[in-house]
Design a protein around this motif. Structure first.
Motif, PDB file in Angstrom:
ATOM      1  N   LEU A 118     -57.307  57.384  23.245  1.00 29.11           N
ATOM      2  CA  LEU A 118     -57.409  56.164  22.438  1.00 29.11           C
ATOM      3  C   LEU A 118     -56.196  55.263  22.640  1.00 29.11           C
ATOM      4  CD1 LEU A 118     -58.875  57.594  19.103  1.00 29.11           C
ATOM      5  CD2 LEU A 118     -60.087  56.436  20.962  1.00 29.11           C
ATOM      6  N   ARG A 119     -55.024  55.872  22.793  1.00 26.55           N
ATOM      7  CA  ARG A 119     -53.810  55.081  23.045  1.00 26.55           C
ATOM      8  C   ARG A 119     -53.952  54.299  24.361  1.00 26.55           C
ATOM      9  NH1 ARG A 119     -49.482  58.676  21.766  1.00 26.55           N
ATOM     10  NH2 ARG A 119     -49.410  57.747  19.715  1.00 26.55           N
ATOM     11  N   GLY A 120     -54.506  54.949  25.387  1.00 26.55           N
ATOM     12  CA  GLY A 120     -54.746  54.267  26.664  1.00 26.55           C
ATOM     13  C   GLY A 120     -55.737  53.122  26.510  1.00 26.55           C
ATOM     14  N   GLN A 121     -56.817  53.368  25.753  1.00 29.08           N
ATOM     15  CA  GLN A 121     -57.798  52.307  25.515  1.00 29.08           C
ATOM     16  C   GLN A 121     -57.169  51.154  24.748  1.00 29.08           C
ATOM     17  OE1 GLN A 121     -61.305  53.872  23.591  1.00 29.08           O
ATOM     18  NE2 GLN A 121     -61.515  55.517  25.084  1.00 29.08           N
TER      19      GLN A 121
ATOM     20  N   GLU B  97     -54.027  50.210  24.737  1.00 33.07           N
ATOM     21  CA  GLU B  97     -53.150  49.440  25.632  1.00 33.07           C
ATOM     22  C   GLU B  97     -53.955  48.492  26.511  1.00 33.07           C
ATOM     23  OE1 GLU B  97     -50.762  52.261  27.748  1.00 33.07           O
ATOM     24  OE2 GLU B  97     -49.736  52.931  25.937  1.00 33.07           O
ATOM     25  N   VAL B  98     -55.073  48.989  27.037  1.00 30.47           N
ATOM     26  CA  VAL B  98     -55.921  48.153  27.892  1.00 30.47           C
ATOM     27  C   VAL B  98     -56.507  47.000  27.092  1.00 30.47           C
ATOM     28  CG1 VAL B  98     -58.107  48.129  29.182  1.00 30.47           C
ATOM     29  CG2 VAL B  98     -56.460  49.976  29.544  1.00 30.47           C
ATOM     30  N   LEU B  99     -56.997  47.311  25.900  1.00 25.84           N
ATOM     31  CA  LEU B  99     -57.585  46.260  25.067  1.00 25.84           C
ATOM     32  C   LEU B  99     -56.554  45.209  24.677  1.00 25.84           C
ATOM     33  CD1 LEU B  99     -59.825  48.415  22.705  1.00 25.84           C
ATOM     34  CD2 LEU B  99     -60.604  46.811  24.446  1.00 25.84           C
ATOM     35  N   ARG B 100     -55.388  45.649  24.256  1.00 31.85           N
ATOM     36  CA  ARG B 100     -54.358  44.690  23.850  1.00 31.85           C
ATOM     37  C   ARG B 100     -53.910  43.835  25.034  1.00 31.85           C
ATOM     38  NH1 ARG B 100     -52.383  45.674  18.685  1.00 31.85           N
ATOM     39  NH2 ARG B 100     -52.962  47.712  17.860  1.00 31.85           N
ATOM     40  N   ALA B 101     -53.744  44.445  26.190  1.00 29.45           N
ATOM     41  CA  ALA B 101     -53.335  43.682  27.378  1.00 29.45           C
ATOM     42  C   ALA B 101     -54.413  42.682  27.767  1.00 29.45           C
ATOM     43  CB  ALA B 101     -53.028  44.626  28.535  1.00 29.45           C
ATOM     44  N   GLY B 102     -55.678  43.107  27.719  1.00 31.06           N
ATOM     45  CA  GLY B 102     -56.783  42.226  28.077  1.00 31.06           C
ATOM     46  C   GLY B 102     -56.928  41.066  27.127  1.00 31.06           C
ATOM     47  N   VAL B 103     -56.774  41.321  25.844  1.00 38.90           N
ATOM     48  CA  VAL B 103     -56.888  40.253  24.852  1.00 38.90           C
ATOM     49  C   VAL B 103     -55.762  39.253  25.029  1.00 38.90           C
ATOM     50  CG1 VAL B 103     -56.672  39.750  22.384  1.00 38.90           C
ATOM     51  CG2 VAL B 103     -58.172  41.577  23.144  1.00 38.90           C
TER      52      VAL B 103
ATOM     53  N   ALA C 127     -50.449  68.319  15.449  1.00 37.33           N
ATOM     54  CA  ALA C 127     -49.568  69.445  15.759  1.00 37.33           C
ATOM     55  C   ALA C 127     -50.357  70.730  15.997  1.00 37.33           C
ATOM     56  CB  ALA C 127     -48.568  69.650  14.616  1.00 37.33           C
ATOM     57  N   ALA C 128     -51.480  70.874  15.314  1.00 38.92           N
ATOM     58  CA  ALA C 128     -52.238  72.133  15.375  1.00 38.92           C
ATOM     59  C   ALA C 128     -53.356  72.152  16.412  1.00 38.92           C
ATOM     60  CB  ALA C 128     -52.818  72.437  13.991  1.00 38.92           C
ATOM     61  N   HIS C 129     -53.843  70.992  16.817  1.00 40.42           N
ATOM     62  CA  HIS C 129     -55.052  70.949  17.655  1.00 40.42           C
ATOM     63  C   HIS C 129     -54.837  70.127  18.931  1.00 40.42           C
ATOM     64  CE1 HIS C 129     -57.338  72.740  14.394  1.00 40.42           C
ATOM     65  NE2 HIS C 129     -56.784  71.849  13.574  1.00 40.42           N
ATOM     66  N   PRO C 130     -54.822  70.776  20.076  1.00 44.19           N
ATOM     67  CA  PRO C 130     -54.671  70.057  21.355  1.00 44.19           C
ATOM     68  C   PRO C 130     -55.757  69.002  21.558  1.00 44.19           C
ATOM     69  CG  PRO C 130     -54.499  72.426  21.693  1.00 44.19           C
ATOM     70  CD  PRO C 130     -54.897  72.211  20.265  1.00 44.19           C
ATOM     71  N   ARG C 131     -56.943  69.286  21.052  1.00 45.14           N
ATOM     72  CA  ARG C 131     -58.061  68.344  21.191  1.00 45.14           C
ATOM     73  C   ARG C 131     -57.733  67.015  20.508  1.00 45.14           C
ATOM     74  NH1 ARG C 131     -63.347  69.677  18.018  1.00 45.14           N
ATOM     75  NH2 ARG C 131     -62.329  68.279  16.593  1.00 45.14           N
ATOM     76  N   TRP C 132     -57.095  67.061  19.351  1.00 45.39           N
ATOM     77  CA  TRP C 132     -56.707  65.847  18.651  1.00 45.39           C
ATOM     78  C   TRP C 132     -55.657  65.090  19.449  1.00 45.39           C
ATOM     79  CZ3 TRP C 132     -57.304  63.820  13.429  1.00 45.39           C
ATOM     80  CH2 TRP C 132     -58.401  64.372  12.752  1.00 45.39           C
ATOM     81  N   ARG C 133     -54.687  65.813  19.991  1.00 43.29           N
ATOM     82  CA  ARG C 133     -53.632  65.168  20.791  1.00 43.29           C
ATOM     83  C   ARG C 133     -54.226  64.515  22.031  1.00 43.29           C
ATOM     84  NH1 ARG C 133     -51.091  70.036  19.395  1.00 43.29           N
ATOM     85  NH2 ARG C 133     -51.352  70.880  21.496  1.00 43.29           N
ATOM     86  N   SER C 134     -55.148  65.224  22.661  1.00 44.18           N
ATOM     87  CA  SER C 134     -55.791  64.682  23.863  1.00 44.18           C
ATOM     88  C   SER C 134     -56.568  63.407  23.532  1.00 44.18           C
ATOM     89  CB  SER C 134     -56.722  65.746  24.457  1.00 44.18           C
ATOM     90  OG  SER C 134     -57.449  65.222  25.523  1.00 44.18           O
TER      91      SER C 134
END
Length: 100
Positions: A43-46, A48-54, A31-38
């Motif tokens: 990581l969420r994108g990675q 998804e890719v990892l789970r789909a690939g596996v 909530a406080a740090h845009p860098r954390w959200r980014s």
């Protein structure tokens, strides 16, 4: 880029593996740090890719092994009895049951 302890927290957050206190701290940081959200979105994108690939490779590998096994079985039967009918070539059918 964030350091490894922060990434570890975010990965564990994504996986739902944080204790309530840690979860609350990550929520506060997000909530406080845009860098954390980014970084979380990266990581969420990675993830998804990892789970789909596996999943895809697991399904494909299993299907490939099954088909290769069937082909090997068919080839072996064709070599041992080239005149066999398709029913006679099926090892899963009891020979006494074939004529019924």
């Amino acid at each position: 880029m964030m350091n490894d302890p922060e990434d570890d927290l975010l990965w564990r957050y994504l996986d739902g593996d944080l204790a309530a206190r840690e979860h609350a701290l990550v929520e506060k940081a997000l909530a406080a740090h845009p860098r954390w959200r980014s970084r979380l979105e990266e990581l969420r994108g990675q993830d998804e890719v990892l789970r789909a690939g596996v999943l895809e490779s697991t399904v494909e590998d299993r299907a490939r092994r099954v088909l290769e096994g069937l082909l090997d079985q068919i080839r072996g039967e064709a070599r041992t009895n080239p005149e066999a009918s398709p029913e006679e070539a099926r090892p899963d059918v009891d020979p006494d049951e074939r004529s019924r």
